[in-house]
Design a protein around this motif. Sequence first.
Motif, mmCIF file in Angstrom:
data_model
loop_
_atom_site.group_PDB
_atom_site.id
_atom_site.type_symbol
_atom_site.label_atom_id
_atom_site.label_comp_id
_atom_site.label_asym_id
_atom_site.label_seq_id
_atom_site.Cartn_x
_atom_site.Cartn_y
_atom_site.Cartn_z
ATOM 1 N N MET A 217 0.642 -1.322 -0.010
ATOM 2 C CA MET A 217 -0.024 -0.036 0.199
ATOM 3 C C MET A 217 0.889 1.376 -0.090
ATOM 4 O O MET A 217 2.082 1.202 0.549
ATOM 5 C CB MET A 217 -0.979 0.101 1.161
ATOM 6 C CG MET A 217 -1.959 -1.047 1.255
ATOM 7 S SD MET A 217 -3.214 -0.773 2.293
ATOM 8 C CE MET A 217 -4.047 -2.173 2.385
ATOM 9 N N GLY A 218 0.302 2.163 -0.632
ATOM 10 C CA GLY A 218 0.850 3.446 -0.320
ATOM 11 C C GLY A 218 0.082 4.462 0.654
ATOM 12 O O GLY A 218 0.169 4.492 1.867
ATOM 13 N N CYS A 219 -0.900 5.254 -0.135
ATOM 14 C CA CYS A 219 -1.582 6.247 0.689
ATOM 15 C C CYS A 219 -2.762 5.591 1.815
ATOM 16 O O CYS A 219 -2.927 6.185 2.761
ATOM 17 C CB CYS A 219 -2.407 7.160 -0.445
ATOM 18 S SG CYS A 219 -3.655 6.006 -1.068
ATOM 19 N N GLY A 220 -2.851 4.393 1.586
ATOM 20 C CA GLY A 220 -3.996 3.777 2.387
ATOM 21 C C GLY A 220 -5.287 4.324 2.325
ATOM 22 O O GLY A 220 -6.083 3.796 3.122
ATOM 23 N N GLY A 222 -7.046 5.219 -0.958
ATOM 24 C CA GLY A 222 -7.710 5.067 -2.529
ATOM 25 C C GLY A 222 -7.256 6.062 -3.285
ATOM 26 O O GLY A 222 -7.879 6.359 -4.198
ATOM 27 N N ALA A 223 -6.054 6.504 -2.809
ATOM 28 C CA ALA A 223 -5.744 7.829 -3.902
ATOM 29 C C ALA A 223 -4.618 7.474 -4.735
ATOM 30 O O ALA A 223 -4.288 8.250 -5.878
ATOM 31 C CB ALA A 223 -5.353 9.005 -3.017
ATOM 32 N N CYS A 224 -3.770 6.436 -4.591
ATOM 33 C CA CYS A 224 -2.660 6.390 -5.277
ATOM 34 C C CYS A 224 -2.474 4.862 -6.162
ATOM 35 O O CYS A 224 -1.616 4.839 -6.984
ATOM 36 C CB CYS A 224 -1.447 5.962 -4.149
ATOM 37 S SG CYS A 224 -1.246 4.432 -3.178
ATOM 38 N N LEU A 225 -3.442 3.914 -6.219
ATOM 39 C CA LEU A 225 -3.600 3.026 -6.747
ATOM 40 C C LEU A 225 -2.548 1.814 -6.665
ATOM 41 O O LEU A 225 -2.542 0.889 -7.620
ATOM 42 C CB LEU A 225 -3.822 3.350 -8.362
ATOM 43 C CG LEU A 225 -4.599 4.160 -8.721
ATOM 44 C CD1 LEU A 225 -4.512 4.693 -10.332
ATOM 45 C CD2 LEU A 225 -6.117 3.812 -8.748
ATOM 46 N N VAL A 226 -1.840 1.993 -5.713
ATOM 47 C CA VAL A 226 -0.805 0.809 -5.344
ATOM 48 C C VAL A 226 -1.399 -0.245 -4.943
ATOM 49 O O VAL A 226 -0.780 -1.431 -5.516
ATOM 50 C CB VAL A 226 0.471 1.291 -4.347
ATOM 51 C CG1 VAL A 226 1.045 0.390 -3.864
ATOM 52 C CG2 VAL A 226 0.975 2.478 -4.715
ATOM 53 N N CYS A 227 -2.482 -0.406 -4.386
ATOM 54 C CA CYS A 227 -3.070 -1.881 -4.065
ATOM 55 C C CYS A 227 -4.041 -2.368 -4.606
ATOM 56 O O CYS A 227 -4.736 -3.067 -3.890
ATOM 57 C CB CYS A 227 -3.670 -1.173 -2.461
ATOM 58 S SG CYS A 227 -5.170 -0.207 -2.834
ATOM 59 N N HIS A 241 -9.654 -1.570 -4.879
ATOM 60 C CA HIS A 241 -8.516 -1.116 -3.960
ATOM 61 C C HIS A 241 -8.712 -1.732 -2.443
ATOM 62 O O HIS A 241 -9.722 -2.002 -1.880
ATOM 63 C CB HIS A 241 -8.742 0.470 -3.797
ATOM 64 C CG HIS A 241 -8.603 1.393 -4.933
ATOM 65 N ND1 HIS A 241 -9.455 2.009 -5.542
ATOM 66 C CD2 HIS A 241 -7.686 1.611 -5.460
ATOM 67 C CE1 HIS A 241 -9.138 2.748 -6.569
ATOM 68 N NE2 HIS A 241 -7.801 2.503 -6.607
ATOM 69 N N CYS A 243 -7.234 -1.123 0.026
ATOM 70 C CA CYS A 243 -7.102 -0.138 0.968
ATOM 71 C C CYS A 243 -8.612 0.317 1.293
ATOM 72 O O CYS A 243 -8.734 0.692 2.543
ATOM 73 C CB CYS A 243 -6.004 0.898 0.983
ATOM 74 S SG CYS A 243 -6.585 2.189 -0.591
HETATM 75 FE FE1 FES Z 1 -3.287 4.189 -2.358
HETATM 76 FE FE2 FES Z 1 -4.691 1.923 -2.019
HETATM 77 S S1 FES Z 1 -3.114 2.108 -0.943
HETATM 78 S S2 FES Z 1 -4.992 3.736 -3.238
#
Ligand code: FES
Length: 259
Positions: A217-220, A222-227, A241, A243
């Motif tokens: 995860m990045g932002c946790g 819903g803003a960065c799409l890492v997850c 997502h 997160c």
């Molecule tokens: Fe950033 Fe889920 S951790 S969108």
Amino acid sequence: MNLIERVRKTERLSSDIYLIRIESERISSSASAGQFVNIKCPGPEVYLRRPISICSIDRSEKTIDIVFQVRGKGTRLLSDIKAGDTLDILGPLGRGFTICPEHKNILVAGGGIGIFPLLQVLKDHPAERKTALLGFRNKSAVVMEDEFNKYSTDLKIATDDGSYGIQGFVTALLQNAISEDRPDMVYICGPAIMMEQCVKLLKEKDIPCEVSMEQRMGCGMGACLVCACKTRSGSDWDYSHVCKDGPVFSGDRIIFESE
Ligand code: FES
């Protein structure tokens, strides 16, 4: 949502597993089983927050417990935290497990560090029968046995090498359990392959389940799409997502890697 909270106590549960008890009136009063917090690891050189699931909530003491494995620099720094220190913490985040009060017979199946978010399910669920099936690598990896014993009506442990409990995987425990009994709901958390196999076993018997996905995860929020993870959407599929839409999903929604 961003809070600076005080650490009440820390405990080393095994060679690389640590518990931190955090005083937080806001998180303890609003969090539910299966949600997570996003913690800024101490030290200027660690930028990303670490998502860590909430293991236990004490609403009267106004504390939450997080339990984590040291896997890199950030979690190593986190393991050095002491009682009285403060932590920069975001949460509670994500969608937790569904607790249906009409379910009388539930089962939790956890593997390795995936067992932790399942403890609060057992604590919160009003079911009369609560079976806990836990799998670990070996005896030295077994943690929180007393806690799971306290909040379940039947606890079974398996280790890969047979050094404690039954030799084998948690999937074998599950297969056994559902051949004798039919839980109303099964809650699963652990390595992806274990969750996939558990979901498959349960699907054959048409037993509903929820899984808690672990994902980078990045932002946790819903803003960065890492997850992103693949989920079924009608007859099609989509990305969800972990997160924000999870980390808990209905077992039949997740498209596992090998599918
Ligand atoms: Fe950033 Fe889920 S951790 S969108």
